[in-house]
Design a protein around this motif. Structure first.
Motif, PDB file in Angstrom:
ATOM      1  N   LEU A  96      -5.441   0.861   6.859  1.00  0.00           N
ATOM      2  CA  LEU A  96      -6.366   1.890   7.339  1.00  0.00           C
ATOM      3  C   LEU A  96      -7.210   2.359   6.161  1.00  0.00           C
ATOM      4  O   LEU A  96      -6.678   2.764   5.124  1.00  0.00           O
ATOM      5  CB  LEU A  96      -5.595   3.084   7.917  1.00  0.00           C
TER       6      LEU A  96
ATOM      7  N   ARG B  35       9.495  24.281  10.535  1.00  0.00           N
ATOM      8  CA  ARG B  35       9.922  23.112   9.752  1.00  0.00           C
ATOM      9  C   ARG B  35      10.785  23.496   8.562  1.00  0.00           C
ATOM     10  O   ARG B  35      11.723  22.796   8.227  1.00  0.00           O
ATOM     11  CB  ARG B  35       8.702  22.402   9.166  1.00  0.00           C
TER      12      ARG B  35
ATOM     13  N   ALA C 297       0.560   8.247   7.924  1.00  0.00           N
ATOM     14  CA  ALA C 297       0.818   8.883   9.220  1.00  0.00           C
ATOM     15  C   ALA C 297       0.341   7.996  10.373  1.00  0.00           C
ATOM     16  O   ALA C 297       1.025   7.852  11.387  1.00  0.00           O
ATOM     17  CB  ALA C 297       0.133  10.247   9.277  1.00  0.00           C
TER      18      ALA C 297
ATOM     19  N   SER D  70      14.080  13.789   0.143  1.00  0.00           N
ATOM     20  CA  SER D  70      14.411  13.204   1.455  1.00  0.00           C
ATOM     21  C   SER D  70      13.189  12.428   1.934  1.00  0.00           C
ATOM     22  O   SER D  70      12.120  12.486   1.310  1.00  0.00           O
ATOM     23  CB  SER D  70      14.768  14.288   2.470  1.00  0.00           C
TER      24      SER D  70
ATOM     25  N   PRO E 198       4.730  15.738   5.116  1.00  0.00           N
ATOM     26  CA  PRO E 198       4.124  15.274   3.867  1.00  0.00           C
ATOM     27  C   PRO E 198       3.472  13.898   4.022  1.00  0.00           C
ATOM     28  O   PRO E 198       3.611  13.254   5.055  1.00  0.00           O
ATOM     29  CB  PRO E 198       5.315  15.206   2.904  1.00  0.00           C
TER      30      PRO E 198
ATOM     31  N   THR F 234       0.206  10.910   3.428  1.00  0.00           N
ATOM     32  CA  THR F 234      -1.237  10.722   3.592  1.00  0.00           C
ATOM     33  C   THR F 234      -1.583  10.433   5.054  1.00  0.00           C
ATOM     34  O   THR F 234      -0.709  10.109   5.864  1.00  0.00           O
ATOM     35  CB  THR F 234      -1.707   9.507   2.760  1.00  0.00           C
TER      36      THR F 234
ATOM     37  N   GLY G  13       1.197   5.279   0.140  1.00  0.00           N
ATOM     38  CA  GLY G  13       0.536   6.553   0.441  1.00  0.00           C
ATOM     39  C   GLY G  13       1.229   7.644  -0.355  1.00  0.00           C
ATOM     40  O   GLY G  13       1.271   7.614  -1.584  1.00  0.00           O
ATOM     41  N   GLY G  14       1.837   8.594   0.359  1.00  0.00           N
ATOM     42  CA  GLY G  14       2.549   9.679  -0.318  1.00  0.00           C
ATOM     43  C   GLY G  14       3.999   9.341  -0.627  1.00  0.00           C
ATOM     44  O   GLY G  14       4.720  10.164  -1.197  1.00  0.00           O
ATOM     45  N   GLY G  15       4.459   8.174  -0.210  1.00  0.00           N
ATOM     46  CA  GLY G  15       5.847   7.773  -0.474  1.00  0.00           C
ATOM     47  C   GLY G  15       6.864   8.671   0.222  1.00  0.00           C
ATOM     48  O   GLY G  15       7.998   8.793  -0.223  1.00  0.00           O
ATOM     49  N   SER G  16       6.470   9.272   1.349  1.00  0.00           N
ATOM     50  CA  SER G  16       7.373  10.229   2.000  1.00  0.00           C
ATOM     51  C   SER G  16       8.152   9.623   3.161  1.00  0.00           C
ATOM     52  O   SER G  16       8.854  10.326   3.880  1.00  0.00           O
ATOM     53  CB  SER G  16       6.595  11.460   2.477  1.00  0.00           C
ATOM     54  N   ASN G  17       7.990   8.306   3.331  1.00  0.00           N
ATOM     55  CA  ASN G  17       8.776   7.630   4.379  1.00  0.00           C
ATOM     56  C   ASN G  17       9.372   6.349   3.813  1.00  0.00           C
ATOM     57  O   ASN G  17       9.595   5.387   4.533  1.00  0.00           O
ATOM     58  CB  ASN G  17       7.855   7.305   5.567  1.00  0.00           C
TER      59      ASN G  17
ATOM     60  N   ARG H  10       6.507   6.229  16.975  1.00  0.00           N
ATOM     61  CA  ARG H  10       6.590   5.887  15.542  1.00  0.00           C
ATOM     62  C   ARG H  10       6.153   4.445  15.270  1.00  0.00           C
ATOM     63  O   ARG H  10       6.728   3.757  14.421  1.00  0.00           O
ATOM     64  CB  ARG H  10       8.016   6.095  14.999  1.00  0.00           C
TER      65      ARG H  10
ATOM     66  N   ILE I 120       0.864  -1.192   0.000  1.00  0.00           N
ATOM     67  CA  ILE I 120       0.000   0.000   0.000  1.00  0.00           C
ATOM     68  C   ILE I 120       0.898   1.238   0.000  1.00  0.00           C
ATOM     69  O   ILE I 120       1.704   1.425   0.917  1.00  0.00           O
ATOM     70  CB  ILE I 120      -0.913   0.038   1.253  1.00  0.00           C
TER      71      ILE I 120
ATOM     72  N   TYR J  30      -0.085   4.707  10.226  1.00  0.00           N
ATOM     73  CA  TYR J  30       0.764   3.493  10.194  1.00  0.00           C
ATOM     74  C   TYR J  30       2.013   3.700  11.060  1.00  0.00           C
ATOM     75  O   TYR J  30       2.377   2.861  11.863  1.00  0.00           O
ATOM     76  CB  TYR J  30       1.145   3.211   8.738  1.00  0.00           C
TER      77      TYR J  30
ATOM     78  N   ALA K  61       2.934   9.132  13.001  1.00  0.00           N
ATOM     79  CA  ALA K  61       3.755  10.310  12.700  1.00  0.00           C
ATOM     80  C   ALA K  61       3.532  11.401  13.734  1.00  0.00           C
ATOM     81  O   ALA K  61       2.446  11.530  14.309  1.00  0.00           O
ATOM     82  CB  ALA K  61       3.395  10.838  11.308  1.00  0.00           C
ATOM     83  N   GLY K  62       4.557  12.182  13.950  1.00  0.00           N
ATOM     84  CA  GLY K  62       4.408  13.249  14.925  1.00  0.00           C
ATOM     85  C   GLY K  62       5.576  14.203  14.928  1.00  0.00           C
ATOM     86  O   GLY K  62       6.524  14.056  14.152  1.00  0.00           O
TER      87      GLY K  62
HETATM   88  C1  LIG Z   1      10.540  16.669   4.496  1.00  0.00           C
HETATM   89  C2  LIG Z   1       9.955  15.570   5.359  1.00  0.00           C
HETATM   90  C3  LIG Z   1       9.648  15.829   6.688  1.00  0.00           C
HETATM   91  C4  LIG Z   1       9.111  14.824   7.500  1.00  0.00           C
HETATM   92  N1  LIG Z   1       8.828  15.107   8.803  1.00  0.00           N
HETATM   93  C5  LIG Z   1       8.285  14.155   9.588  1.00  0.00           C
HETATM   94  C6  LIG Z   1       7.959  14.438  10.955  1.00  0.00           C
HETATM   95  O1  LIG Z   1       8.161  15.531  11.458  1.00  0.00           O
HETATM   96  N2  LIG Z   1       7.399  13.450  11.692  1.00  0.00           N
HETATM   97  C7  LIG Z   1       7.140  12.208  11.177  1.00  0.00           C
HETATM   98  O2  LIG Z   1       6.612  11.356  11.901  1.00  0.00           O
HETATM   99  N3  LIG Z   1       7.449  11.914   9.899  1.00  0.00           N
HETATM  100  C8  LIG Z   1       8.006  12.849   9.093  1.00  0.00           C
HETATM  101  N4  LIG Z   1       8.322  12.554   7.786  1.00  0.00           N
HETATM  102  C9  LIG Z   1       8.119  11.187   7.272  1.00  0.00           C
HETATM  103  C10 LIG Z   1       6.768  10.974   6.543  1.00  0.00           C
HETATM  104  O3  LIG Z   1       6.292  12.164   5.994  1.00  0.00           O
HETATM  105  C11 LIG Z   1       5.710  10.393   7.472  1.00  0.00           C
HETATM  106  O4  LIG Z   1       6.157   9.178   8.009  1.00  0.00           O
HETATM  107  C12 LIG Z   1       4.374  10.172   6.730  1.00  0.00           C
HETATM  108  O5  LIG Z   1       3.368  10.016   7.691  1.00  0.00           O
HETATM  109  C13 LIG Z   1       4.377   8.981   5.777  1.00  0.00           C
HETATM  110  O6  LIG Z   1       3.134   8.968   5.076  1.00  0.00           O
HETATM  111  P1  LIG Z   1       3.034   8.473   3.567  1.00  0.00           P
HETATM  112  O7  LIG Z   1       1.622   8.533   3.151  1.00  0.00           O
HETATM  113  O8  LIG Z   1       3.991   9.234   2.721  1.00  0.00           O
HETATM  114  O9  LIG Z   1       3.496   6.963   3.724  1.00  0.00           O
HETATM  115  P2  LIG Z   1       4.319   6.075   2.674  1.00  0.00           P
HETATM  116  O10 LIG Z   1       5.741   6.543   2.668  1.00  0.00           O
HETATM  117  O11 LIG Z   1       3.617   6.005   1.386  1.00  0.00           O
HETATM  118  O12 LIG Z   1       4.243   4.655   3.380  1.00  0.00           O
HETATM  119  C14 LIG Z   1       4.851   4.436   4.636  1.00  0.00           C
HETATM  120  C15 LIG Z   1       4.301   3.123   5.208  1.00  0.00           C
HETATM  121  O13 LIG Z   1       2.928   3.306   5.535  1.00  0.00           O
HETATM  122  C16 LIG Z   1       2.163   2.257   4.965  1.00  0.00           C
HETATM  123  N5  LIG Z   1       0.826   2.776   4.658  1.00  0.00           N
HETATM  124  C17 LIG Z   1       0.515   3.856   3.899  1.00  0.00           C
HETATM  125  N6  LIG Z   1      -0.822   4.020   3.852  1.00  0.00           N
HETATM  126  C18 LIG Z   1      -1.356   3.021   4.591  1.00  0.00           C
HETATM  127  C19 LIG Z   1      -2.693   2.641   4.924  1.00  0.00           C
HETATM  128  N7  LIG Z   1      -3.761   3.309   4.465  1.00  0.00           N
HETATM  129  N8  LIG Z   1      -2.872   1.560   5.719  1.00  0.00           N
HETATM  130  C20 LIG Z   1      -1.806   0.846   6.179  1.00  0.00           C
HETATM  131  N9  LIG Z   1      -0.528   1.149   5.889  1.00  0.00           N
HETATM  132  C21 LIG Z   1      -0.309   2.227   5.109  1.00  0.00           C
HETATM  133  C22 LIG Z   1       2.935   1.873   3.710  1.00  0.00           C
HETATM  134  O14 LIG Z   1       2.573   0.570   3.257  1.00  0.00           O
HETATM  135  C23 LIG Z   1       4.357   1.965   4.224  1.00  0.00           C
HETATM  136  O15 LIG Z   1       4.702   0.775   4.902  1.00  0.00           O
HETATM  137  C24 LIG Z   1       8.868  13.539   6.957  1.00  0.00           C
HETATM  138  C25 LIG Z   1       9.167  13.284   5.604  1.00  0.00           C
HETATM  139  C26 LIG Z   1       9.712  14.284   4.817  1.00  0.00           C
HETATM  140  C27 LIG Z   1      10.012  13.993   3.377  1.00  0.00           C
END
Ligand SMILES: Cc1cc2nc3c(=O)[nH]c(=O)nc-3n(C[C@H](O)[C@H](O)[C@H](O)COP(=O)(O)OP(=O)(O)OC[C@H]3O[C@@H](n4cnc5c(N)ncnc54)[C@H](O)[C@@H]3O)c2cc1C
Length: 310
Positions: free
Chosen positions: A186, A212, A134, A222, A128, A130, A67-71, A175, A65, A136, A139-140
């Motif tokens: 979710l 930030r 967050a 990143s 960034p 979804t 999301g935004g690919g940000s982790n 986390r 799955i 999953y 996030a915080g």
């Molecule tokens: C510039 C920058 C700053 C950041 N600052 C922070 C910060 O301050 N605090 C913080 O906690 N993080 C931070 N992050 C990391 C990231 O943004 C968070 O972890 C974010 O919540 C990941 O969400 P995503 O949708 O991009 O997840 P993705 O990277 O797409 O996926 C991450 C994981 O979540 C799972 N997932 C996604 N959607 C679902 C779903 N619906 N149900 C079950 N599993 C799912 C995926 O399968 C994967 O295993 C930052 C990232 C960047 C690039």
């Protein structure tokens, strides 16, 4: 498992023309790194998402799955299964507890709730990704996490189906959430928020965003903090400080480098490879272990081959 051609046909049959093949994943991540997914499908509704999971399971192919690919660090070789991009983005704003589907942007949710004068999510401004990603990873920032505010949610368990659950179900920790351990997805969630004036909530969110911008890379790829902070005897040891003391800010491998304003962030200086990021992360981890005896745990998620290299 079926042959690749047969799998393609079965996916087209099960999910329709929306299925794509050999799709580069780098553009779907904030790191801009990684090879292709053999199969890719964007689910625009919860039913589409559930269908995609069921079809991939029935064909015996792995699914992921997105999301935004940000982790996310996708390997250079990519992923041999089905990436299901979460495009479920409905938002219900009736009352004080907005309900949102898990593909909704976290940042947009912060803005929407601010417009409605609902306070609570401001500390997430600027993160960034979804809502699903967050939750999953719980996030915080600034000592608070999204799990603190979650009220109720709908999760999908591929074996058991849909279930409505409350906050305790997620067993949120630093986390971490139960979703990391049980593979559930979710679907949607609601938050417990407090009424304030829209001006006040917007002002607070903007202050957080400004903070930030000073700490996080703006123009380089990143994925946020690479390693989790260390929790020991009830205290938090920020990994960024340990990394600074081992000279991390001067370190790089190829086009992957440690960010010069935050030692726990790795940036893509342009064209970095996942292997370079992993090598750099391995060097950072080794230096911290040698100097301080702590074994760093990645905060980021790995997808594709060689996921255990860090
Ligand atoms: C510039 C920058 C700053 C950041 N600052 C922070 C910060 O301050 N605090 C913080 O906690 N993080 C931070 N992050 C990391 C990231 O943004 C968070 O972890 C974010 O919540 C990941 O969400 P995503 O949708 O991009 O997840 P993705 O990277 O797409 O996926 C991450 C994981 O979540 C799972 N997932 C996604 N959607 C679902 C779903 N619906 N149900 C079950 N599993 C799912 C995926 O399968 C994967 O295993 C930052 C990232 C960047 C690039």
């Amino acid at each position: 498992m079926e042959s690749r051609e047969k799998t393609k046909e079965s996916l087209l049959e099960g999910l329709g023309e929306g299925v794509r093949f050999n799709v580069p994943l780098a553009p779907y991540t904030s790191f801009r790194i990684g090879g292709p997914a053999d199969f890719f499908f964007e689910a625009l509704s919860p039913w589409g998402l559930i269908k995609a999971v069921s079809v991939s399971r029935s064909l015996g192919i792995e699914f992921f799955i997105l999301g935004g690919g940000s982790n996310l660090l996708v390997s250079d070789a990519g992923f041999r299964g089905l990436v299901i991009k979460n495009g479920c983005t409905a938002l219900l704003t009736n009352g004080d507890n907005p309900g949102v589907q898990s593909g909704f942007s976290l940042n947009e949710l912060v803005d929407k709730t601010a417009e409605l004068g609902l306070s609570g999510l401001e500390f997430l401004a600027g993160i960034p990704g979804t809502v699903g990603g967050a939750v999953y990873g719980n996030a915080g920032a600034f000592g608070k996490s999204i799990g603190d505010l979650l009220e109720r949610a709908v999760v999908f368990n591929p074996d058991k189906g849909l279930e409505t659950v409350d906050r305790d179900y997620f067993e949120f920790g630093y986390r971490s959430s139960k979703l990391k351990r049980n593979g559930e997805i979710l679907i949607s969630t609601s938050f417990r928020l407090e009424k304030k004036t829209a001006e006040e909530v917007k002002r607070n969110s903007e202050e957080i965003r400004t903070l930030r911008r000073e700490k996080h890379p703006q123009n380089q790829g990143s994925i946020g903090c690479f390693f989790k902070n260390i929790k020991e005897k009830g205290k938090t040891i920020p990994v960024g400080r340990l990394l600074e003391q081992v000279g991390a800010k001067k370190m790089a491998v190829g086009n992957a480098a440690v960010f010069d304003r935050h030692a726990n962030i790795i940036v893509n200086r342009g064209g970095a490879k996942a292997s370079e990021v992993r090598e750099l992360a391995g060097m950072l981890r080794d230096r911290v272990r040698e100097k301080f005896g702590f074994v760093l745990e990645p905060e980021v998620v790995f997808l594709g081959e060689e996921p255990d290299a860090t």
